[in-house]
Design a protein around this motif. Structure first.
Motif, PDB file in Angstrom:
ATOM      1  N   ALA A  50       0.822  -1.214   0.000  1.00  0.00           N
ATOM      2  CA  ALA A  50       0.000   0.000   0.000  1.00  0.00           C
ATOM      3  C   ALA A  50       0.857   1.266   0.000  1.00  0.00           C
ATOM      4  CB  ALA A  50      -0.949   0.000   1.192  1.00  0.00           C
ATOM      5  N   SER A  51       2.094   1.175   0.470  1.00  0.00           N
ATOM      6  CA  SER A  51       2.976   2.353   0.468  1.00  0.00           C
ATOM      7  C   SER A  51       3.263   2.835  -0.948  1.00  0.00           C
ATOM      8  CB  SER A  51       4.285   2.049   1.192  1.00  0.00           C
ATOM      9  OG  SER A  51       4.994   1.029   0.505  1.00  0.00           O
ATOM     10  N   LEU A  52       3.070   1.972  -1.947  1.00  0.00           N
ATOM     11  CA  LEU A  52       3.280   2.376  -3.344  1.00  0.00           C
ATOM     12  C   LEU A  52       2.244   3.393  -3.810  1.00  0.00           C
ATOM     13  CD1 LEU A  52       4.208  -1.046  -4.999  1.00  0.00           C
ATOM     14  CD2 LEU A  52       5.740   0.830  -4.366  1.00  0.00           C
ATOM     15  N   LEU A  53       1.169   3.540  -3.045  1.00  0.00           N
ATOM     16  CA  LEU A  53       0.142   4.519  -3.390  1.00  0.00           C
ATOM     17  C   LEU A  53       0.673   5.953  -3.304  1.00  0.00           C
ATOM     18  CD1 LEU A  53      -2.906   2.851  -1.644  1.00  0.00           C
ATOM     19  CD2 LEU A  53      -2.530   3.072  -4.100  1.00  0.00           C
ATOM     20  N   VAL A  54       1.780   6.147  -2.592  1.00  0.00           N
ATOM     21  CA  VAL A  54       2.406   7.467  -2.538  1.00  0.00           C
ATOM     22  C   VAL A  54       2.955   7.818  -3.920  1.00  0.00           C
ATOM     23  CG1 VAL A  54       4.359   8.771  -1.578  1.00  0.00           C
ATOM     24  CG2 VAL A  54       2.961   7.315  -0.103  1.00  0.00           C
ATOM     25  N   TYR A  55       3.478   6.825  -4.629  1.00  0.00           N
ATOM     26  CA  TYR A  55       4.088   7.049  -5.931  1.00  0.00           C
ATOM     27  C   TYR A  55       3.065   7.012  -7.066  1.00  0.00           C
ATOM     28  CZ  TYR A  55       8.119   6.161  -3.075  1.00  0.00           C
ATOM     29  OH  TYR A  55       9.039   6.232  -2.074  1.00  0.00           O
ATOM     30  N   ASP A  56       1.972   6.350  -6.831  1.00  0.00           N
ATOM     31  CA  ASP A  56       0.891   6.305  -7.822  1.00  0.00           C
ATOM     32  C   ASP A  56      -0.442   6.255  -7.077  1.00  0.00           C
ATOM     33  OD1 ASP A  56      -0.842   6.016  -9.922  1.00  0.00           O
ATOM     34  OD2 ASP A  56       0.108   4.231 -10.753  1.00  0.00           O
ATOM     35  N   PRO A  57      -1.010   7.419  -6.781  1.00  0.00           N
ATOM     36  CA  PRO A  57      -2.248   7.477  -5.990  1.00  0.00           C
ATOM     37  C   PRO A  57      -3.515   7.177  -6.783  1.00  0.00           C
ATOM     38  CG  PRO A  57      -1.543   9.682  -6.559  1.00  0.00           C
ATOM     39  CD  PRO A  57      -0.472   8.747  -7.066  1.00  0.00           C
ATOM     40  N   ARG A  58      -3.379   6.841  -8.065  1.00  0.00           N
ATOM     41  CA  ARG A  58      -4.570   6.647  -8.882  1.00  0.00           C
ATOM     42  C   ARG A  58      -5.507   5.556  -8.381  1.00  0.00           C
ATOM     43  NH1 ARG A  58      -1.860   6.354 -14.661  1.00  0.00           N
ATOM     44  NH2 ARG A  58      -0.369   5.231 -13.371  1.00  0.00           N
ATOM     45  N   PRO A  59      -5.029   4.406  -7.901  1.00  0.00           N
ATOM     46  CA  PRO A  59      -5.995   3.400  -7.450  1.00  0.00           C
ATOM     47  C   PRO A  59      -6.931   3.902  -6.350  1.00  0.00           C
ATOM     48  CG  PRO A  59      -3.879   2.362  -7.807  1.00  0.00           C
ATOM     49  CD  PRO A  59      -3.662   3.853  -7.936  1.00  0.00           C
ATOM     50  N   ILE A  60      -6.396   4.579  -5.356  1.00  0.00           N
ATOM     51  CA  ILE A  60      -7.260   5.076  -4.284  1.00  0.00           C
ATOM     52  C   ILE A  60      -8.153   6.202  -4.804  1.00  0.00           C
ATOM     53  CG2 ILE A  60      -5.624   6.730  -3.279  1.00  0.00           C
ATOM     54  CD1 ILE A  60      -7.830   4.506  -1.166  1.00  0.00           C
ATOM     55  N   ALA A  61      -7.609   7.059  -5.660  1.00  0.00           N
ATOM     56  CA  ALA A  61      -8.411   8.153  -6.226  1.00  0.00           C
ATOM     57  C   ALA A  61      -9.524   7.614  -7.119  1.00  0.00           C
ATOM     58  CB  ALA A  61      -7.510   9.109  -7.016  1.00  0.00           C
ATOM     59  N   PHE A  62      -9.226   6.615  -7.921  1.00  0.00           N
ATOM     60  CA  PHE A  62     -10.241   6.030  -8.807  1.00  0.00           C
ATOM     61  C   PHE A  62     -11.370   5.402  -7.995  1.00  0.00           C
ATOM     62  CE2 PHE A  62      -8.437   5.192 -13.299  1.00  0.00           C
ATOM     63  CZ  PHE A  62      -7.803   6.409 -13.335  1.00  0.00           C
ATOM     64  N   VAL A  63     -11.013   4.645  -6.969  1.00  0.00           N
ATOM     65  CA  VAL A  63     -12.021   3.940  -6.172  1.00  0.00           C
ATOM     66  C   VAL A  63     -12.880   4.939  -5.394  1.00  0.00           C
ATOM     67  CG1 VAL A  63     -12.357   2.345  -4.234  1.00  0.00           C
ATOM     68  CG2 VAL A  63     -10.741   1.775  -6.057  1.00  0.00           C
ATOM     69  N   LEU A  64     -12.258   5.871  -4.704  1.00  0.00           N
ATOM     70  CA  LEU A  64     -13.026   6.834  -3.912  1.00  0.00           C
ATOM     71  C   LEU A  64     -13.917   7.704  -4.792  1.00  0.00           C
ATOM     72  CD1 LEU A  64     -10.423   7.942  -1.223  1.00  0.00           C
ATOM     73  CD2 LEU A  64     -12.361   6.363  -0.955  1.00  0.00           C
ATOM     74  N   SER A  65     -13.406   8.134  -5.932  1.00  0.00           N
ATOM     75  CA  SER A  65     -14.216   8.978  -6.810  1.00  0.00           C
ATOM     76  C   SER A  65     -15.368   8.194  -7.432  1.00  0.00           C
ATOM     77  CB  SER A  65     -13.353   9.629  -7.891  1.00  0.00           C
ATOM     78  OG  SER A  65     -12.809   8.663  -8.770  1.00  0.00           O
ATOM     79  N   ALA A  66     -15.153   6.926  -7.735  1.00  0.00           N
ATOM     80  CA  ALA A  66     -16.244   6.094  -8.271  1.00  0.00           C
ATOM     81  C   ALA A  66     -17.356   5.950  -7.230  1.00  0.00           C
ATOM     82  CB  ALA A  66     -15.716   4.726  -8.691  1.00  0.00           C
ATOM     83  N   PHE A  67     -16.976   5.733  -5.977  1.00  0.00           N
ATOM     84  CA  PHE A  67     -17.987   5.641  -4.923  1.00  0.00           C
ATOM     85  C   PHE A  67     -18.698   6.971  -4.718  1.00  0.00           C
ATOM     86  CE2 PHE A  67     -15.752   1.714  -3.354  1.00  0.00           C
ATOM     87  CZ  PHE A  67     -16.832   0.863  -3.569  1.00  0.00           C
ATOM     88  N   ALA A  68     -17.979   8.082  -4.891  1.00  0.00           N
ATOM     89  CA  ALA A  68     -18.613   9.399  -4.793  1.00  0.00           C
ATOM     90  C   ALA A  68     -19.668   9.567  -5.888  1.00  0.00           C
ATOM     91  CB  ALA A  68     -17.563  10.500  -4.885  1.00  0.00           C
ATOM     92  N   ILE A  69     -19.365   9.108  -7.086  1.00  0.00           N
ATOM     93  CA  ILE A  69     -20.335   9.181  -8.183  1.00  0.00           C
ATOM     94  C   ILE A  69     -21.563   8.325  -7.862  1.00  0.00           C
ATOM     95  CG2 ILE A  69     -20.770   8.556 -10.596  1.00  0.00           C
ATOM     96  CD1 ILE A  69     -17.823   9.336 -11.146  1.00  0.00           C
ATOM     97  N   LEU A  70     -21.333   7.118  -7.379  1.00  0.00           N
ATOM     98  CA  LEU A  70     -22.458   6.237  -7.034  1.00  0.00           C
ATOM     99  C   LEU A  70     -23.319   6.848  -5.929  1.00  0.00           C
ATOM    100  CD1 LEU A  70     -20.637   2.782  -7.210  1.00  0.00           C
ATOM    101  CD2 LEU A  70     -22.159   3.814  -8.924  1.00  0.00           C
ATOM    102  N   LEU A  71     -22.683   7.481  -4.958  1.00  0.00           N
ATOM    103  CA  LEU A  71     -23.429   8.172  -3.906  1.00  0.00           C
ATOM    104  C   LEU A  71     -24.234   9.326  -4.504  1.00  0.00           C
ATOM    105  CD1 LEU A  71     -24.174   8.727  -0.952  1.00  0.00           C
ATOM    106  CD2 LEU A  71     -22.052  10.077  -0.787  1.00  0.00           C
TER     107      LEU A  71
END
Length: 160
Positions: A50-71
């Motif tokens: 999970a520390s690799l998310l610092v170098y490529d934050p897209r997975p967390i950004a993609f997932v959170l933003s998709a859930f925001a759209i669904l909400l």
């Protein structure tokens, strides 16, 4: 003339359904993206990387933003604060565009700590065009996002 009026009436009656369909499409692309969405996030978290998310934050950004759209879809269906939801949706979609072009024009996130810019031997603009041409999912995503942004503007104005 009658045809254009009929089309205008049809659009005003169904623009919400078009918006929902586009929103589901955009959310699905981001949530299920095999290299940037939930599958990648799950892999990073379950393998202790999970520390690799610092170098490529897209997975967390993609997932959170998709859930925001669904909400957002859920809130609109429930007839809760539609105008603010549409406004936030426009901000999110604009963020997708700015993020996409910032990411690719900077050489795949060359602005992040520990990342060297990567342009594949191309000028930054050529790299973006090449990416859109060679990755149909990226092109579909940008087209769906642009269409959704326009629909959100229409829906926002109709709520006034």
């Amino acid at each position: 003339m009658a045809t254009s009026r009929a089309m205008g009436r049809w659009m005003s009656e169904n623009v919400g359904y078009l918006g929902a369909a586009l929103a589901y499409l955009v959310a699905s692309i981001h949530l299920l993206h095999p290299k940037r969405g939930f599958p990648r996030l799950l892999t990073l978290v379950t393998t202790g990387n999970a520390s690799l998310l610092v170098y490529d934050p897209r997975p967390i950004a993609f997932v959170l933003s998709a859930f925001a759209i669904l909400l957002g879809i859920k809130l609109v269906i429930a007839d809760t604060a539609r105008k603010p939801v549409y406004a936030l949706g426009m901000v999110l979609i604009a963020t997708y565009f700015v993020g996409y072009f910032a990411w690719h024009l900077s050489g795949h996130g060359g602005f992040l700590p520990g990342r060297e810019p990567l342009y594949h031997g191309l000028h930054p603009v050529e790299a973006v065009v090449s990416h859109l041409v060679n990755y149909p999912l990226a092109a579909l995503s940008k087209l769906a996002e642009a269409a959704l942004f326009i629909v959100l503007v229409v829906l926002y104005r109709e709520e006034s």
